[in-house]
Scaffold this active site. Structure first.
Site, short mmCIF file in Angstrom:
data_model
loop_
_atom_site.label_atom_id
_atom_site.label_comp_id
_atom_site.label_asym_id
_atom_site.label_seq_id
_atom_site.Cartn_x
_atom_site.Cartn_y
_atom_site.Cartn_z
N HIS A 81 -7.65 -3.34 4.00
CA HIS A 81 -6.45 -3.76 3.49
C HIS A 81 -5.86 -3.29 2.18
O HIS A 81 -6.73 -3.73 1.34
CB HIS A 81 -5.76 -5.16 3.86
N SER A 109 6.65 -3.25 5.11
CA SER A 109 8.15 -3.68 5.25
C SER A 109 8.67 -3.40 6.67
O SER A 109 10.01 -3.12 6.75
CB SER A 109 8.76 -2.78 4.18
N GLY A 136 5.46 -4.82 1.38
CA GLY A 136 6.03 -5.84 0.60
C GLY A 136 7.13 -5.30 -0.51
O GLY A 136 7.68 -6.13 -1.11
N ASN A 163 0.02 -10.43 10.20
CA ASN A 163 -0.88 -10.47 9.08
C ASN A 163 -0.12 -11.44 8.02
O ASN A 163 0.74 -11.34 7.30
CB ASN A 163 -1.06 -9.04 8.27
N TRP A 164 -0.78 -12.61 8.31
CA TRP A 164 -0.20 -14.26 7.51
C TRP A 164 -0.64 -14.01 5.98
O TRP A 164 -0.12 -14.87 5.41
CB TRP A 164 -0.47 -15.29 8.17
N LYS A 165 -1.45 -12.79 5.73
CA LYS A 165 -1.72 -13.05 4.18
C LYS A 165 -2.20 -14.62 3.99
O LYS A 165 -3.00 -15.17 4.48
CB LYS A 165 -0.89 -12.58 3.65
N GLU A 223 -0.44 2.26 6.42
CA GLU A 223 0.36 1.56 5.60
C GLU A 223 0.47 2.08 4.41
O GLU A 223 -0.38 1.87 3.55
CB GLU A 223 -0.35 0.05 5.54
N GLY A 254 3.66 -8.01 7.65
CA GLY A 254 3.19 -9.04 6.83
C GLY A 254 4.64 -10.11 6.89
O GLY A 254 4.77 -10.90 7.79
#
Ligand code: PEP
Length: 234
Positions: A92, A198, A166, A8-10, A160, A219
């Site tokens: 998400h 994470s 993060g 997931n490149w956000k 998640e 991420g």
């Protein structure tokens, strides 16, 4: 069964970065995992150009609940299909929390739109730190999964915990296994449950080696080829 690694490149990346990344990635990759890339919408075309192999599949990070129309800023499932997206994240926690996209009906129609266009939803669920502290994490996840009660098609669930995204905080492997088992037991058919939050090259081996974990949603550690490829089982 091959495990999935969903990147997931956000809201990160550029055309230059994506092209350099993909050239290195495709040169260095192994066939151990099925990788799914979910770049920002603006990079779908760059990814599509490179990902012509079944093993490296394209996904998106969100989609509209509408088919088409006057919905400024939205991207429909049909539009994603045009870029050969086979997967799309839905629900998400960043969408739920920052943009309040938590409405069961809207999440359900998003999933229906995706399925109509042969895109597999990756439905994200996760408890807050508050839920965890109060011992209501399982209840919270069960409640979030209500959205899927009328859906019989293939769907992937990503567990998640919000407090793990993060933050460099990760539940221990027993906690992950327990939640994955709980989710799987809610359904009659087997389904894939991914862990996200994470995941990094130091903790990935423990997580990916678990029988309860069908893959990971990543991420930060997916933005560099070396760290993405370092995510593997023991
Ligand atoms: C995510 O964005 O779904 C995620 C798990 O992010 P990170 O790996 O950076 O915690």
């Amino acid at each position: 069964m091959q495990k999935l690694i969903v990147a997931n490149w956000k809201m990160y990346g550029s055309k230059t970065m994506a092209e350099a990344f993909l050239k290195t990635f495709l040169y260095s990759k192994t066939d151990t995992y099925n990788y799914i890339f979910c770049p920002p919408f603006t990079l779908l075309a760059s990814f599509e150009k490179f990902l012509n192999s079944q093993k490296y599949i394209l996904g998106a990070q969100n989609c509209s609940s509408f088919e088409n129309g006057a919905f400024t800023g939205d991207i429909s499932a049909e539009m994603l299909k045009e870029f050969n997206c086979s997967y799309c994240l839905i629900g998400h926690s960043e969408r739920r929390q920052i943009y309040h996209e938590d409405d069961e009906k809207i999440l359900t129609t998003k999933i229906q739109q995706l399925l109509k266009h042969q895109i597999t939803p990756i439905f994200c669920v996760g408890e807050s730190l508050e839920d965890k502290k109060q011992g209501t994490a399982f209840q919270k996840i069960k409640h979030q999964l209500n959205v899927l009660k009328e859906i019989n098609n293939e769907i992937i669930i990503a567990y998640e915990p919000i407090w793990a995204i993060g933050t460099n905080k990760v539940p221990n492997i027993q906690e992950i296994n327990e939640m994955h088992q709980f989710i799987k037991n809610l359904y009659l058919k087997p389904l894939k449950v991914l862990y996200g939050g994470s995941v990094n090259p130091q903790n990935a081996a423990d997580i990916l080696t678990s029988d309860q974990v069908d893959g990971i949603l990543v991420g930060r550690a997916s933005l560099e080829v070396a760290s993405l490829l370092a995510l593997k089982e023991r």
